[in-house]
Enzyme design. Sequence first.
Site, PDB file in Angstrom:
ATOM      1  N   CYS A  11      -5.034  -3.882  -1.703  1.00 44.91           N
ATOM      2  CA  CYS A  11      -4.153  -3.516  -2.811  1.00 44.91           C
ATOM      3  C   CYS A  11      -3.614  -2.119  -2.508  1.00 44.91           C
ATOM      4  CB  CYS A  11      -4.841  -3.617  -4.171  1.00 44.91           C
ATOM      5  SG  CYS A  11      -6.186  -2.463  -4.470  1.00 44.91           S
ATOM      6  N   CYS A  85       0.238  -5.281  -2.710  1.00 43.80           N
ATOM      7  CA  CYS A  85       0.521  -4.217  -1.738  1.00 43.80           C
ATOM      8  C   CYS A  85       1.932  -4.344  -1.171  1.00 43.80           C
ATOM      9  CB  CYS A  85      -0.516  -4.170  -0.621  1.00 43.80           C
ATOM     10  SG  CYS A  85      -0.424  -5.461   0.615  1.00 43.80           S
ATOM     11  N   CYS A  89       1.646  -4.851   4.270  1.00 47.96           N
ATOM     12  CA  CYS A  89       0.559  -5.494   5.004  1.00 47.96           C
ATOM     13  C   CYS A  89       1.120  -6.115   6.283  1.00 47.96           C
ATOM     14  CB  CYS A  89      -0.086  -6.567   4.127  1.00 47.96           C
ATOM     15  SG  CYS A  89      -1.668  -7.114   4.757  1.00 47.96           S
TER      16      CYS A  89
END
Length: 137
Positions: A11, A85, A89
């Site tokens: 996150c 996020c 990522c």
Amino acid sequence: MPDKPSVLFVCVHNAGRSQMAAAWLTHLAGDRVEVRSAGSNPGAGVNPAAVEAMAEVGIDISAEVPKLLTVDAVRESDVCITMGCGDTCPVFPGKRYLDWQLDDPAGQGVEVVRPIRDEIERRVRSLLGDLAVPAQH
């Protein structure tokens, strides 16, 4: 997937949702799953309401520290679970990616964090079934 699957929870701040998810998976799977958590922009510490909510179910995350998401953490994980996020990522072929839409507990009291904690537990138990790892609790 190898004998011992590895899961990464990500996150933004690695202070609430990903910490609770990692704690649930560690609690339910023990050493049968390698568990990591990280944040794209780690906070200064774990959300006190998340610590309190997890303590209510007998899981202590008070000593956890937010960690920065690294490419290696993603590369070394079989399953990468993001929780808001965004596009930060890194994506590698052959990895399983899941995006769990969960409310952000940042700045919230424990009464708001409890249902998030409980939803994370439900999703982690389902994930264990997908990984064919029986919960030990």
